[in-house]
Design a protein around this motif. Structure first.
Motif, mmCIF file in Angstrom:
data_model
loop_
_atom_site.group_PDB
_atom_site.id
_atom_site.type_symbol
_atom_site.label_atom_id
_atom_site.label_comp_id
_atom_site.label_asym_id
_atom_site.label_seq_id
_atom_site.Cartn_x
_atom_site.Cartn_y
_atom_site.Cartn_z
ATOM 1 N N UNK A 66 0.869 -1.361 -0.134
ATOM 2 C CA UNK A 66 0.438 -0.016 -0.208
ATOM 3 C C UNK A 66 1.083 1.080 0.103
ATOM 4 N N UNK A 67 1.714 1.432 0.954
ATOM 5 C CA UNK A 67 2.588 2.684 1.008
ATOM 6 C C UNK A 67 3.186 2.919 -0.373
ATOM 7 N N UNK A 68 4.060 1.279 -0.875
ATOM 8 C CA UNK A 68 4.974 1.516 -2.329
ATOM 9 C C UNK A 68 3.811 1.844 -3.339
ATOM 10 N N UNK A 69 2.655 1.701 -3.078
ATOM 11 C CA UNK A 69 1.996 1.768 -4.759
ATOM 12 C C UNK A 69 1.671 3.923 -4.202
ATOM 13 N N UNK A 70 1.138 4.237 -3.213
ATOM 14 C CA UNK A 70 0.848 5.191 -2.236
ATOM 15 C C UNK A 70 2.495 6.716 -2.966
#
Length: 190
Positions: free
Chosen positions: A159-163
């Motif tokens: 999730x963080x990497x996608x953001x």
């Protein structure tokens, strides 16, 4: 990384450290409860800042990636200890039941199937069957907990990497139309 922090000065480094510790505490809380909502709200809050606090979010992503590696290593160790103990003490190879390349499924094994395999291979192990059951159950239980932690950590990291990738892509689209010489300098640190 220290060069990246030079613009922040002492207060910026101190604030970054405090926020990083807060994020890691929220992460530990998420592991304990299985609920990532507080950590996700923390990340969203720092993504919503103008400009987003990217240095903090990149540091958190690195922390989560390191945790993933540590959890995978620990899971492999849990499996390996049982495999080695049964091989050394009883001459029984359980790798057909618990192969190296099936580590993510190790926790789904049935302790009875492992014990049955041990007893079928070495009848002398029957004297230690209670101890073996306890050992195998404890190993599978620990593996299940580690697998749950891996799943949760992987979800938050993804999730963080996608953001972060979305922010980078948005900035590239927004500022990418400028010729290289006159393109504004993007401050990815804050």
């Amino acid at each position: 990384m220290l060069e990246d922090l030079s613009e922040y000065g002492f207060w910026g480094i101190s604030e970054l450290t405090e926020l990083r510790l807060e994020a890691l505490q929220l992460f530990e809380q998420a592991l304990a409860t299985g609920d990532v909502s507080d950590l996700v709200h923390f990340i969203e809050r720092h993504l919503a800042e103008e400009p987003p606090h990217l240095l903090l979010l990149h540091a958190l992503a690195e922390d989560l990636e390191q945790r993933l590696l540590t959890l995978r290593t620990h899971l492999a160790d849990v499996r390996e200890r049982v495999v080695r103990l049964l091989q050394d003490a009883y001459g029984v190879d359980i790798t057909p039941l618990a192969p190296d390349d099936g580590l993510e499924r190790y926790h789904t094994l049935q302790s009875a199937a492992i014990i049955d395999h041990v007893l079928a291979t070495n009848a002398d192990a029957a004297a230690d069957v209670t101890l073996l059951r306890h050992l195998v159950r404890a190993s599978l239980s620990k593996a299940a907990q580690l697998q749950a932690d891996l799943r949760l950590t992987g979800q938050v990291f993804a999730l963080l990497d996608d953001w972060l990738a979305a922010i980078k892509a948005t900035a590239a689209r927004r500022y990418g139309h400028f010729p290289h010489e006159s393109a504004p300098h993007l401050d990815w640190l804050h």
